[in-house]
Design a protein around this motif. Structure first.
Motif, PDB file in Angstrom:
ATOM      1  N   VAL A 132      -7.450   5.505 -12.650  1.00  0.00           N
ATOM      2  CA  VAL A 132      -5.815   4.569 -12.293  1.00  0.00           C
ATOM      3  C   VAL A 132      -4.897   5.110 -13.638  1.00  0.00           C
ATOM      4  O   VAL A 132      -5.299   4.722 -15.230  1.00  0.00           O
ATOM      5  N   PHE A 133      -3.803   4.807 -13.461  1.00  0.00           N
ATOM      6  CA  PHE A 133      -3.222   5.329 -14.162  1.00  0.00           C
ATOM      7  C   PHE A 133      -1.321   4.772 -14.285  1.00  0.00           C
ATOM      8  O   PHE A 133      -1.487   4.333 -13.398  1.00  0.00           O
TER       9      PHE A 133
ATOM     10  N   TYR B 122      -1.816   2.951 -10.201  1.00  0.00           N
ATOM     11  CA  TYR B 122      -1.994   4.372  -9.361  1.00  0.00           C
ATOM     12  C   TYR B 122      -3.164   4.745  -9.276  1.00  0.00           C
ATOM     13  O   TYR B 122      -3.699   5.171 -10.960  1.00  0.00           O
ATOM     14  N   ARG B 123      -4.423   5.346  -8.846  1.00  0.00           N
ATOM     15  CA  ARG B 123      -5.600   5.967  -8.694  1.00  0.00           C
ATOM     16  C   ARG B 123      -5.424   7.344  -8.407  1.00  0.00           C
ATOM     17  O   ARG B 123      -4.327   7.608  -7.195  1.00  0.00           O
TER      18      ARG B 123
ATOM     19  N   ALA C  74      -4.774  20.427  -4.332  1.00  0.00           N
ATOM     20  CA  ALA C  74      -4.509  19.318  -4.081  1.00  0.00           C
ATOM     21  C   ALA C  74      -4.793  18.123  -5.118  1.00  0.00           C
ATOM     22  O   ALA C  74      -5.830  18.092  -5.539  1.00  0.00           O
ATOM     23  N   VAL C  75      -4.018  16.865  -4.801  1.00  0.00           N
ATOM     24  CA  VAL C  75      -3.788  15.726  -5.307  1.00  0.00           C
ATOM     25  C   VAL C  75      -3.538  14.315  -5.084  1.00  0.00           C
ATOM     26  O   VAL C  75      -3.032  15.072  -3.713  1.00  0.00           O
ATOM     27  N   ARG C  76      -4.048  13.430  -4.711  1.00  0.00           N
ATOM     28  CA  ARG C  76      -3.948  12.369  -4.080  1.00  0.00           C
ATOM     29  C   ARG C  76      -3.869  11.142  -5.476  1.00  0.00           C
ATOM     30  O   ARG C  76      -4.163  10.835  -5.425  1.00  0.00           O
ATOM     31  N   LEU C  77      -2.582  10.414  -4.477  1.00  0.00           N
ATOM     32  CA  LEU C  77      -2.168   9.083  -5.404  1.00  0.00           C
ATOM     33  C   LEU C  77      -2.476   8.299  -4.257  1.00  0.00           C
ATOM     34  O   LEU C  77      -1.326   8.042  -3.069  1.00  0.00           O
ATOM     35  N   THR C  78      -2.973   6.553  -5.224  1.00  0.00           N
ATOM     36  CA  THR C  78      -3.004   5.909  -4.301  1.00  0.00           C
ATOM     37  C   THR C  78      -2.906   4.445  -5.483  1.00  0.00           C
ATOM     38  O   THR C  78      -2.983   4.214  -6.131  1.00  0.00           O
ATOM     39  N   ARG C  79      -1.784   3.517  -4.554  1.00  0.00           N
ATOM     40  CA  ARG C  79      -1.373   2.698  -5.029  1.00  0.00           C
ATOM     41  C   ARG C  79      -2.704   1.746  -5.657  1.00  0.00           C
ATOM     42  O   ARG C  79      -2.591   0.983  -4.101  1.00  0.00           O
TER      43      ARG C  79
ATOM     44  N   ALA D  53       0.680  -1.404  -0.054  1.00  0.00           N
ATOM     45  CA  ALA D  53      -0.175  -0.028   0.080  1.00  0.00           C
ATOM     46  C   ALA D  53       0.867   1.494  -0.073  1.00  0.00           C
ATOM     47  O   ALA D  53       1.665   0.888   0.441  1.00  0.00           O
ATOM     48  N   PHE D  54       0.291   2.428  -0.879  1.00  0.00           N
ATOM     49  CA  PHE D  54       1.148   3.731  -0.968  1.00  0.00           C
ATOM     50  C   PHE D  54      -0.250   4.741  -1.425  1.00  0.00           C
ATOM     51  O   PHE D  54      -0.653   4.004  -2.115  1.00  0.00           O
TER      52      PHE D  54
END
Length: 638
Positions: A604-605, A559-560, A631-636, A502-503
């Motif tokens: 998701v990219f 990543y989302r 703001a942005v958020r990246l989630t694996r 998780a990230f």
């Protein structure tokens, strides 16, 4: 929301006394090689940190000598066995560096008047100030003392101590209970000539002696403020000022009175606010018939009330489990009960344990019991109310930004950066909350989520959370602390979702080194739906001028990407958002007129590993309202 707990305070002074006189604690014996002395010192500091202490009080001037290259007094014999002999390194310099590297405060402990624990001046090095000025010295009960009644003595001992303050980055100057010597039957402290010379206007020798000590305290306080206003001044006096039977202002005790016996008017030092903390040596047990610990805590709490002086308590760790002490000290819970009592007295801000070797011995498990009951979580040092004053604009560091939260075989590795162009933090506080929801606003009122404190390197820091459960979800936050221990707000949270790989990371337009935009992008805090304190905005134009959010992507994967923005009818219906993927630049429009004040998924990219601009907000759009970057958020996710 939960109620803050007094049992796990966020701020609590936790100190360990290390005595050098007679090699009581450190060095273990004179004459050790420099490497061995330094290794012993590091062992003491490691012990203090392991017990979750946040300060060490180390004796650097035990007997009119020095543990640094003083221009006033000789090198201490506790180092080499020979007074005046260079130890081959700078002990105080090493001590400051090693303590601060572990984010331990260093309180420099000095004895103002003791010259030697013997009565032979010829045993002192030839250029010792006591030999150069024999008129300053009084022999009493087999020991040598400087005469506190002589103005030249007061000036000299201040010079000697202030030298260490001026030259080293110490956090406080600390004295113990040695002023005029404790009385010995059949012995007279021979200062009658000084009284005749300097005692005009005083109707008694005792009143004049108290005045002399008061002068030393007040003058030292003034000089500290002039040299380094942030360095605190603390004194650890004998625990009884006066008994109520003698003075109605005194405590309900029946013991030696330091006001009368050693001429230490410790109550006045507090009420006059000449000092920043008082740490009375309350070396009695609960229920002691002559000096009940509970009564003395009550009295000292009342004494500091209404002042800026902190109350710390000197604990007699040396009594626990020792034969011949009162039976109460054979109970491993006695010390722990002392700190439990403190929950009823908010004036008590912490404790000091005397001394190192007794803490390390942990007889009967008394220290382990105290740590388990009261030091189970880390704690920040209380804010120094009497030093530094109100922070000037820009002097308190702004929130830092977490740049990484990555699972490793040894735990979660965190990294963060300080804000650029601002006051450099002295330290950081790290918090870990369970789950991925926003932190409870009361989560920072006590230490339940305080994970660790880390000394600042100037640009940021790193820490491995070795206690993180594999695969568990956490929210991490970091705050910055200045040298008075004032705390910044938390920077943007870093969410670590459940799962072994998780990230998740949030980058705000305020994140240091995480956001870039040209001067065409203005700053506003108008909309209540913003993330953080403000956001950036601009007008659409057919120009290549995107605002970029930079992210350290830990590993190649899927990543989302979520974005956050405030919403208003005057914002753009199709603000272009760009994502740098492994196959090229992808654009996604976002209607910023609605859906604000929450995370909105872009998609998701596939992203490559490394640090670079990942998400952009473009100006290249038809007319239609302001374009916002917040703001942005990246989630694996794979």
């Amino acid at each position: 929301m939960s109620t803050p707990s007094t049992a796990i305070p966020k701020r609590q002074f936790r100190g360990l006394w290390l005595a050098t006189v007679a090699n009581l604690d450190w060095p273990s014996r004179p004459g050790l090689a420099p490497d061995a002395q330094q290794a012993e010192l590091r062992d003491w500091l490691v012990l203090a940190r392991r017990l979750r202490c946040n300060a060490v009080v180390v004796q650097i001037r035990p007997s009119a000598d020095a543990l640094w290259p003083s221009p006033y007094e000789p090198w201490s014999a506790v180092l080499t066995g020979q007074q005046g002999r260079h130890p081959g390194y700078d002990p105080l310099g090493v001590l400051v560096a090693e303590a601060h590297a572990r984010n331990l405060e260093l309180h420099a402990w000095c004895n103002p008047y003791r010259v030697a624990n013997h009565a032979d001046p010829t045993r002192l090095v030839a250029d010792h100030p006591a030999r150069r000025h024999p008129e300053w010295v009084i022999t009493y009960a087999g020991r040598l003392y400087f005469d506190p009644g002589q103005p030249a003595v007061r000036s000299f001992v201040q010079d000697a101590m202030i030298d260490a303050v001026a030259r080293y980055d110490i956090d406080a100057l600390h004295w113990d209970d040695y002023f005029y010597p404790y009385p010995v039957d059949g012995q007279t402290f021979a200062d009658q000539a000084s009284f005749a010379a300097y005692g005009a206007g005083f109707d008694s020798l005792a009143a004049w002696r108290r005045h002399n000590v008061d002068l030393l305290v007040a003058q030292t306080s003034d000089r500290l403020r002039a040299v380094k206003p942030w360095v605190r001044f603390g004194i650890s006096p004998f625990g009884i000022w006066r008994n109520a039977a003698t003075d109605p202002l005194g405590s309900r005790t029946n013991g030696l009175q330091s006001y009368d016996a050693i001429h230490a008017d410790s109550r006045r030092w507090v009420r006059e606010q000449w000092i920043d903390y008082i740490a009375p040596q309350l070396y009695w047990h609960l229920g002691h018939p002559a000096a009940d610990y509970a009564e003395l805590v009550r009295w000292w709490s009342a004494t500091v009330s209404g002042t800026s002086v902190e109350l710390l308590v000197g604990q007699s760790t040396y009594r626990v489990g020792v034969a011949g002490q009162d039976p109460a000290w054979q109970d491993p819970a006695e010390l722990s009960r002392h700190l439990t009592l403190h929950h009823s007295y908010p004036q008590v801000h912490g404790d000091l344990q005397f001394s190192g070797k007794d803490v390390r011995a942990d007889r009967l498990g008394g220290v382990s019991r105290l740590v388990a009951d009261h030091y189970a979580r880390p704690a920040l040092v209380p804010v120094a109310a009497g030093r530094g004053g109100v922070p000037a604009p820009g002097s308190t560091p702004p929130p830092p930004a977490i740049t990484a939260a990555t699972r490793t075989p040894t735990g979660v590795r965190l990294g963060w950066l300080a804000a650029t162009g601002a006051a450099v933090p002295t330290a950081y506080a790290l918090y870990r909350c369970p789950g991925t929801d926003a932190a409870d606003p009361t989560a920072f009122d006590d230490a339940r989520h305080l994970l660790a404190t880390v000394r600042s390197t100037g640009t940021g820091g790193s820490f491995t959370d070795a206690t993180a459960a594999p695969g568990s979800a956490y929210t991490y936050l970091v705050t910055a602390l200045d040298r008075q221990h004032r705390e910044s707000p938390a920077g943007p949270a870093r969410v670590l979702a459940a799962g072994s790989d998780a990230f998740s990371v949030i980058v705000d337009n305020r994140t240091p080194h995480g956001f870039t935009a040209s001067a065409a992008w203005g700053t506003s805090s108008w909309s209540a739906g913003r993330y953080g304190t403000d956001y950036r905005f601009t007008s659409p134009q057919p120009v290549s001028d995107p605002a970029w959010f930079t992210v350290t992507v830990p590993a190649a994967g899927s990543y989302r990407v979520d974005v956050w923005h405030p919403a208003a009818s005057g914002y753009h219906p199709a603000a272009p958002h760009l994502v740098q993927t492994t196959t090229g630049l992808v654009s996604r429009p976002v209607d910023q007129r609605t859906g604000g004040g929450r995370w909105r998924e872009l998609g998701v990219f596939a992203l490559a590993a490394g640090r670079r601009p990942v998400v952009g907000v473009s100006r290249w759009a038809p007319a239609g309202g302001h374009i916002v970057a917040d703001a942005v958020r990246l989630t694996r996710v794979g």
